[in-house]
Design an enzyme around this catalytic site. Structure first.
Site, PDB file in Angstrom:
ATOM      1  N   HIS A  96       0.849  -1.203   0.000  1.00 35.14           N
ATOM      2  CA  HIS A  96       0.000   0.000   0.000  1.00 35.14           C
ATOM      3  C   HIS A  96       0.877   1.242   0.000  1.00 35.14           C
ATOM      4  O   HIS A  96       1.965   1.273   0.579  1.00 35.14           O
ATOM      5  CB  HIS A  96      -0.913  -0.011   1.231  1.00 35.14           C
ATOM      6  N   GLU A 168      -4.468   1.709  -7.108  1.00 34.48           N
ATOM      7  CA  GLU A 168      -4.912   2.767  -6.212  1.00 34.48           C
ATOM      8  C   GLU A 168      -4.090   4.025  -6.492  1.00 34.48           C
ATOM      9  O   GLU A 168      -2.978   4.169  -5.963  1.00 34.48           O
ATOM     10  CB  GLU A 168      -4.738   2.347  -4.752  1.00 34.48           C
TER      11      GLU A 168
END
Length: 269
Positions: A96, A168
């Site tokens: 992430h 993302e």
């Protein structure tokens, strides 16, 4: 009709009691059992075991937000793949942007972690994304390709069935993020599918994450190369998560339903 992946990571939120309440509410929902979408939740480490136990017997899988690549050792503060599995998680979120920005995560460490996840039978959800500067410079495709190639470097042909990618955009996630246009997101997903097919032998599932909300979830999920949604704060309460799941699955069912003409069929002349 495709059965999209739909999941949420809670980041550093929810006490164990709050996590249990969410899991119980999700378990009671029809969407936890009907299989119209492949659901997952990713709690903080202290809540994984309890959430996994509550959701056992449903079609919702539980994940972890990170892990080390080593099975054991002098890695203070880290959690190993066997520990993740022992808690009941079957999915692990890796790479992430917050881990990359604040905790020194690199393409190299992500590659090691992905290989470890595959080795231990965990489903790796690998997060990749471009910054605002990279996006404005037109470098999105190159950045995503580099991150993806690194992530799959060691897993290679073993990745199918064991690795998914979550696109993302860094400029989309978090409070104040701007969601990507569905057409733009779909174009990135199409490139990523071609690239993962080249590396792994077949295209891997590509999810979109970044300011997904009740207003844009259906448009994003309808894109042909978007295989699912990875949701943040819009899904941090069970009603929000369930609402998005129901909206997406109903919308996809409508798109898949054949159109029946109301005009009479002409007979032989």
């Amino acid at each position: 009709m495709k059965a999209p992946w739909i999941g949420t990571s809670w980041k550093m939120n929810k006490t164990r009691a709050e996590a249990r309440a969410f899991a119980e509410a999700l378990k009671a929902s029809p969407c936890a059992a009907n299989g119209k979408a492949r659901l997952f939740v990713v709690p903080p480490f202290p809540a994984i075991a309890e959430v996994a136990a509550i959701l056992a017997g449903t079609k919702v899988i539980t994940g972890a937000q990170n892990m080390h690549w080593a099975d054991h050792g002098a890695w203070t503060g880290e959690v190993s793949p066997p520990m993740v599995k022992d808690c009941g998680a079957t999915l692990v979120e890796l790479g992430h942007s917050e881990r990359r920005t604040h905790f020194g995560e690199t393409d190299e460490t992500v590659a090691r972690k992905v290989a470890a996840a595959v080795k231990h039978g965990l489903l790796a959800l690998v997060c990749i994304g471009d910054t605002r500067g990279e996006y404005e410079a037109g470098a999105t495709a190159d950045v995503l390709a580099r991150q993806t190639r690194y992530a799959l470097r060691d897993a290679g042909k073993q990745a199918p069935g064991h690795v998914m990618i979550a696109y993302e955009p860094v400029w989309s996630i978090g409070e104040g993020g701007i969601p990507a246009d569905p057409v733009f997101a779909n174009a990135q997903h199409a490139r990523l599918k071609a690239l993962t097919a080249e590396i792994a032998g077949q295209p891997l599932p590509i999810l979109y994450g970044g300011s997904v909300n009740p207003q844009n979830c259906c448009a994003l999920a309808a894109m042909p190369d978007v295989d699912g949604l990875f949701i943040g704060r819009a899904a941090w309460n069970p009603q929000g998560f369930i609402g998005i799941v129901e909206a997406v699955t109903e919308s996809l069912a409508g798109l898949a339903r054949p159109v029946v003409s109301s005009k009479p069929i002409a007979g032989p002349v």
